[in-house]
Design an enzyme around this catalytic site. Structure first.
Site, PDB file in Angstrom:
ATOM      1  N   SER A  59       0.678  -1.218  -0.187  1.00  0.00           N
ATOM      2  CA  SER A  59       0.073   0.119  -0.027  1.00  0.00           C
ATOM      3  C   SER A  59       0.930   1.388  -0.037  1.00  0.00           C
ATOM      4  CB  SER A  59      -0.908  -0.038   1.242  1.00  0.00           C
ATOM      5  OG  SER A  59      -1.970   0.973   1.090  1.00  0.00           O
ATOM      6  N   HIS A  84      -7.327  -5.810   0.279  1.00  0.00           N
ATOM      7  CA  HIS A  84      -6.385  -4.889   0.487  1.00  0.00           C
ATOM      8  C   HIS A  84      -5.502  -5.403   1.639  1.00  0.00           C
ATOM      9  CE1 HIS A  84      -4.011  -1.149  -0.464  1.00  0.00           C
ATOM     10  NE2 HIS A  84      -4.066  -0.982   0.941  1.00  0.00           N
TER      11      HIS A  84
END
Length: 392
Positions: free
Chosen positions: A163, A368
């Site tokens: 990320s 995610h």
């Protein structure tokens, strides 16, 4: 005013009460530091202080290995080095260490392992918090890489980011291209550079951010979700209330941001996560991400036209020049990721000049945070990480 004060007092009382109950029932791994978790799962951990060019002091963790060379792992937003070790024997850090890699896990300024500075006090005004992820890439990642190279005597290292940990790589390599010689290969998990295709509620939140930011600024809030603050303790306390806390906070709320996947994060492990996540970051970091989403450009921080012209010699902030990123890269993404959307990853791929490896995760619901916390990372994710490390 009396109503507001009463609400604050009650929230504080509730937070303290829940925290007492939580401390009595939480899993052990929720309470252990990175170093303690390393020792629990069979590895001694060294802690190094790394000082950046602008004076921030960051903790860099090291598990020594001799056979396969140094690998630096970098976390995402509201996160820390802990994220890669809280899965214990299944975690990325322990997996790499068990396979003989010289493992390094870094932290960026502002989180619980990065709240120190040579001169600035994080609790004494806004100056400490005057940064976004731009500085985390330009200064923090550069300092961590240089420290490892000097410590090991190597000419280059391999890196893994998740990320925001990928964002800072693209910033460093585009703004200080000499670091393309210092990193021989980079694995980008859930890569984030462009945020042009976000969906609600995240797209709605980015559009509403100016109003939210105005409120935070008016209340003097520069540090968001500080560890052991009333807000953070309340989140942890409420979200750790057994199956109800899991269903409400993870399945219902968190899934809207991460992507729906109730299969890979179990209720008992969710309580471990809450002992380590979220951790603090700056208000300006969220401003910068909102700017990228709204402008649909991967651009430096927008200070406003006057300061922009003084700093950039332009009324608008410049784009990060991704053509300067020339290292070997392996992008690993997911179609169920609400933050790192495949359409945005495709934009990133077209902007990078060098041919790269690209893999979309096979499980339909991989989201995610599954890249760091999923219970089956060893089956679906690690084969691609390990093969990329070997190729690099």
């Amino acid at each position: 005013m009396n109503t507001l004060l009463t609400a604050v007092i009650w929230l504080t009382v509730l937070s303290v009460s829940f925290s007492i109950l939580l401390d009595e029932s939480r899993p052990e791994d929720a309470t252990l530091s990175f170093t303690e978790l390393g020792m629990k799962y069979g590895h001694s951990v060294e802690e190094h202080d790394v000082v950046t060019e602008d004076g921030y002091i960051l903790t860099l963790f090291h598990i020594h290995g001799e056979t396969k060379g140094p690998v630096l792992v970098m976390h995402g937003i509201f996160d820390s080095a802990d994220t890669f070790i809280i899965r214990g024997n299944l975690s990325l850090i322990i997996t790499l260490a068990n396979k003989g890699y010289d493992v390094w896990s870094g932290n960026t300024r502002g989180n619980k392992y990065g709240r120190r500075h040579k001169h600035l006090d994080p609790d004494a005004g806004p100056k400490f918090w005057d940064f976004s992820f731009h500085e985390a890439g330009y200064y923090d990642l550069a300092a961590l890489v240089d420290f490892i190279l000097e410590f090991t005597g190597e000419q280059s290292i391999r890196t893994i980011g998740h990320s925001q940990g990928t964002t800072i790589h693209f910033i460093l390599l585009s703004t200080r291209p000499e670091y393309n010689e210092k990193i021989k290969g980079f694995i980008a998990l859930a890569p984030v550079a462009f945020l042009s295709n976000l969906i609600p509620p995240l797209s709605t939140l980015t559009k509403a951010w100016p109003a939210i930011n105005k409120f935070l600024k008016a209340t003097g809030t520069e540090e968001l979700l500080r560890d052991h603050s009333a807000a953070n303790d309340l989140i942890e306390s409420l979200c750790s209330q057994g199956l109800i806390g899991y269903e409400v906070c993870y399945v219902l709320l968190s899934s809207t941001a991460f992507g729906f996947d109730p299969e890979r994060i179990e209720p008992h492990f969710w309580e471990v996560i809450l002992g380590h996540f979220p951790t603090s970051t700056s208000r300006r970091t969220l401003i910068h991400f909102a700017q990228i989403a709204v402008s649909k450009r991967f651009t430096q921080y927008d200070y406003g036209s006057v300061i922009n012209f003084r700093k950039y010699k332009s009324l608008t902030p410049p784009n990060y020049n991704l053509e300067k990123v020339t290292i070997n890269i392996s992008l690993i993404a997911s179609g169920n990721d609400n933050l790192s959307r495949l359409k945005d990853v495709d934009i990133l791929r077209t902007m990078l000049p060098k041919e790269l490896k690209y893999h979309v995760m096979e499980p339909m619901l991989w989201n995610h945070v599954d890249f760091t916390w999923a219970k089956d990372m060893d089956i679906y994710l690690y084969p691609y990480i390990l093969s990329s490390l070997q190729e690099f």
